[in-house]
Design an enzyme around this catalytic site. Structure first.
Site, mmCIF file in Angstrom:
data_model
loop_
_atom_site.group_PDB
_atom_site.id
_atom_site.type_symbol
_atom_site.label_atom_id
_atom_site.label_comp_id
_atom_site.label_asym_id
_atom_site.label_seq_id
_atom_site.Cartn_x
_atom_site.Cartn_y
_atom_site.Cartn_z
ATOM 1 N N CYS A 53 0.082 -3.088 4.626
ATOM 2 C CA CYS A 53 -1.090 -3.581 3.905
ATOM 3 C C CYS A 53 -1.174 -5.100 3.913
ATOM 4 C CB CYS A 53 -1.061 -3.096 2.460
ATOM 5 S SG CYS A 53 -0.941 -1.318 2.261
ATOM 6 N N ARG A 104 -1.675 -5.759 11.292
ATOM 7 C CA ARG A 104 -0.643 -5.115 10.488
ATOM 8 C C ARG A 104 -0.836 -3.605 10.435
ATOM 9 N NH1 ARG A 104 1.765 -9.107 6.912
ATOM 10 N NH2 ARG A 104 2.289 -7.500 5.396
ATOM 11 N N TRP A 122 -2.812 0.375 4.381
ATOM 12 C CA TRP A 122 -2.112 1.368 5.197
ATOM 13 C C TRP A 122 -1.585 2.405 4.218
ATOM 14 C CZ3 TRP A 122 2.893 3.306 5.895
ATOM 15 C CH2 TRP A 122 3.135 3.957 7.105
ATOM 16 N N ASN A 151 0.650 -4.550 -1.804
ATOM 17 C CA ASN A 151 1.395 -4.095 -0.632
ATOM 18 C C ASN A 151 2.766 -3.667 -1.112
ATOM 19 O OD1 ASN A 151 2.509 -3.651 1.905
ATOM 20 N ND2 ASN A 151 2.919 -5.812 2.273
ATOM 21 N N GLU A 173 12.761 2.708 24.968
ATOM 22 C CA GLU A 173 11.640 1.812 24.699
ATOM 23 C C GLU A 173 10.383 2.281 25.429
ATOM 24 O OE1 GLU A 173 9.249 -1.501 23.581
ATOM 25 O OE2 GLU A 173 10.842 -0.307 22.669
ATOM 26 N N LYS A 192 6.924 3.303 23.489
ATOM 27 C CA LYS A 192 5.635 2.674 23.776
ATOM 28 C C LYS A 192 4.574 3.727 24.088
ATOM 29 C CE LYS A 192 6.291 -1.501 23.053
ATOM 30 N NZ LYS A 192 7.098 -0.967 21.947
ATOM 31 N N LYS A 233 2.052 -2.895 11.899
ATOM 32 C CA LYS A 233 2.818 -3.888 12.653
ATOM 33 C C LYS A 233 4.078 -4.286 11.907
ATOM 34 C CE LYS A 233 3.502 -6.900 15.951
ATOM 35 N NZ LYS A 233 3.886 -6.427 17.295
#
Length: 607
Positions: free
Chosen positions: A2, A27, A74, A98, A479, A483, A602
């Site tokens: 958030c 974010r 979020w 948040n 990784e 992704k 994020k």
């Protein structure tokens, strides 16, 4: 996670709030809203989905006023709908938050006994209701906020706005980051420097337990004990470049392309131009006396630690343990006297990583962090903070931060090897020479983009994809799978190539692409043998290798991606490029939201 913004401005607040919220989109969020005070009257607007929906709402129902708060949510407690969107309001007070209020159910029970009910599913509404309860008891806004904050348990960054108070914001921070901005006859609150950059270049970060009373003329900060304190005001570099796509379709595309440049900057920070030594910022660290290295991180940063484990153990002969931050402190691991704890976080605010750092404080000989935000909580609470210098990374899926983390960790491992006498000056010089050449090699590797775009059309049709790798390429397989999952929503899993025959090979058929990360290193022949086992069972293999590997092992594969040749030591950094490009173009082919994938944030500032 958030995003929060608060303004006491000399100009209309709504446009400033929306502009700052745009800079917080990276974010991750599912709804947004703002509240303002105009002529003493508090009002708010909220909308589900993208910020454009809130902007549409404001066109038809504008909000006037030069004081206000804003929020991108979020969801944690309650579905992403307008009722649960922030700001939350209870009569004369509005709140943005948040974090997670862990005792909100107990507080709800208390409020219910006072005859106060709730209308949403969120923990944050409880904060607003509790503040209004204290106002109804005759307390001033400042006193009501103070009493409310004192009763909260959990993690939070909070900002209060009050009806009838056009020159007052109250902010508090515990566990979640919050900064105060200073202007000329104006003051501001924001989740991070990026949010505040359009309106001020002077900020102070609140520390754990701080709460602040803001007017246009003053900022009063008190610590957890109620003592008035001052926090250092720093000048930040803002500008629009950090949140501008620079002609690219997505931030992720821009950030993939920026990697040669940011790696060049990171290398220059740690290696003097004409020197063959790694220089760390003061107070530095001498690895000669270090007995063990404990590395802790989350997500992509954890995979950077997995790669670094190979470097530290093979090159520096330093024993390493790694752990995901969300599990680390609950194991209550014993810590020996010669242990150095190393924490990796892009934002420097990752809640689980920060909690693990605090567990190790006072136990480990040194606390070292590898971060992208030098002013972050993790950096400030470390004995030694190593910046990765990736610049602002807006795309939720980490790209340039990952390769800058790897580069910084590689340099640290080389310093450890030299400190411990495991490599001589000539060998260190050879490694550093290769590292200096890496940005150019990475730039050449980006030439595979057109090939990956073509491959992505087929990969987008798959429901399941496997990634394989051995040695330091095993973390790269992880990784790559992460992704792909993050932005294309295709189920992907990674395995050490040698583990394939111990179960996962049962998944292999013509409909499950298998992506094999295989530079020509000492484990190449073993990896190819595992790849042959896949092809013998009708598997569809995409081989990612160099020219030598393509010449010797391409027969029978579905497709080959060919990268420039690099040493095995540097291969994990270079091979991040195909992992990123395959995920990016597969997501494009599927039509998903590349920069803001569903359900993700994020910066994860709640546990």
């Amino acid at each position: 996670m958030c995003g929060i913004i608060g303004v006491l401005s000399n100009h209309e607040a709504a446009p400033l709030l929306v502009e700052s919220l745009k800079r917080l989109e990276y974010r991750g969020y599912d709804s947004a809203g703002i509240a303002t005070v105009d002529g003493g009257r508090l009002d708010r607007r909220r909308a589900v989905g993208k910020l454009v929906n809130l902007q549409d709402r404001l066109v038809h129902a504008p909000l006037a006023g030069k004081s206000g708060i804003g929020h991108t949510r979020w969801a944690t407690h309650g579905a992403p709908n307008e009722a649960n969107a922030h700001p939350h309001r209870a009569a004369g007070v509005a709140v943005v938050h948040n974090g997670i209020i862990e005792n909100f159910r107990a507080l709800r029970d208390f409020l219910a006994r006072q005859g106060i009910g709730y209308e949403t599913d969120t923990d944050t509404e409880t904060v607003a209701l509790l503040a209004q309860y204290h106002l109804d008891q005759g307390l001033s806004p400042r006193e009501a906020a103070r009493e409310t904050i004192a009763r909260l348990e959990g993690a939070y960054a909070l900002c209060f706005l009050f009806d009838g108070e056009g020159d007052l914001l109250i902010a508090a921070r515990k566990g979640s980051p919050l900064a105060v901005g200073y202007g000329e006859g104006e003051t501001f609150v924001g989740s991070d420097a990026i949010a505040l950059a359009p309106i001020t270049d002077r900020i102070a970060y609140l520390e754990e337990g701080d709460w602040a009373v803001l007017t246009r003329a003053s900022v009063e900060i008190r610590d957890a004990d109620g003592q008035q304190v001052s926090r250092e005001i720093r000048r930040i570099e803002g500008g629009s470049a950090a949140t501008d796509k620079g002609g690219y379709k997505h931030f992720m595309a821009k950030e993939i392309a920026e990697q040669p440049t940011v790696l060049q900057g990171a290398l220059a920070h740690y290696i003097a131009q004409d020197a063959d030594a790694v220089t760390l910022p003061d107070p530095g660290i001498d690895f000669a006396s270090v007995e063990r290295l404990t590395m802790v991180a989350c997500g992509t940063a954890y995979y950077a630690c997995m790669v670094a484990k190979y470097w530290f153990e093979q090159v520096a002969r330093l024993p390493v343990e790694i752990d995901v931050a969300s599990e680390f402190r609950y194991r209550e691991p014993p810590v020996t006297e010669g242990t150095v704890a190393l924490f990796v976080s892009q934002s420097g605010e990752t809640a689980d990583t920060l909690a693990a750092l605090r567990y190790m404080a006072g136990k480990a000989a040194r606390i070292v962090s590898v971060v992208n935000v030098p002013e972050s909580s993790i950096a400030r609470e470390s004995d030694l903070a190593l910046p990765i210098l990736a610049g602002a990374e807006i795309g939720v899926a980490s790209t340039k931060a990952f390769t800058c983390q790897l580069t910084t960790l590689a340099l640290l491992a080389l310093k450890a090897a030299r400190d411990r006498g495991e490599i001589d000056a000539a060998t260190l010089a050879d490694h550093l020479r290769e590292l200096r050449q890496l940005p150019g090699t990475m730039n050449a590797a980006l030439a595979i983009e057109e090939t990956t775009r073509a491959l992505a059309t087929d990969l987008a049709e798959a429901r399941d994809i496997l990634f394989l790798g051995r040695g330091a390429m095993y973390p790269l397989a992880h990784e790559g799978a992460l992704k792909l999952k993050e932005i294309s929503y295709i189920h992907a899993e990674a395995y050490a190539s040698g583990e394939l025959k111990h179960g996962p090979i049962a998944l292999v058929d013509a409909h499950v692409p298998v992506i094999v990360m295989a530079p020509t290193d000492p484990l190449f022949d073993k990896t190819v043998s595992n790849m042959q086992e896949v092809m013998a069972r009708g598997g569809k293999v995409l081989l990612v290798t160099d020219e030598e590997g393509a010449r010797t092992a391409a027969d029978g594969t579905w497709k080959v991606l060919t990268l420039p040749k690099v040493s095995p030591f540097l291969a994990p950094i270079l091979y991040a490029i195909p992992a990123q490009l395959l995920a990016y173009h597969t997501a494009i082919a599927k039509g998903t939201d590349v920069d803001q994938p569903r359900n993700l944030a994020k910066s994860v500032t709640v546990e």
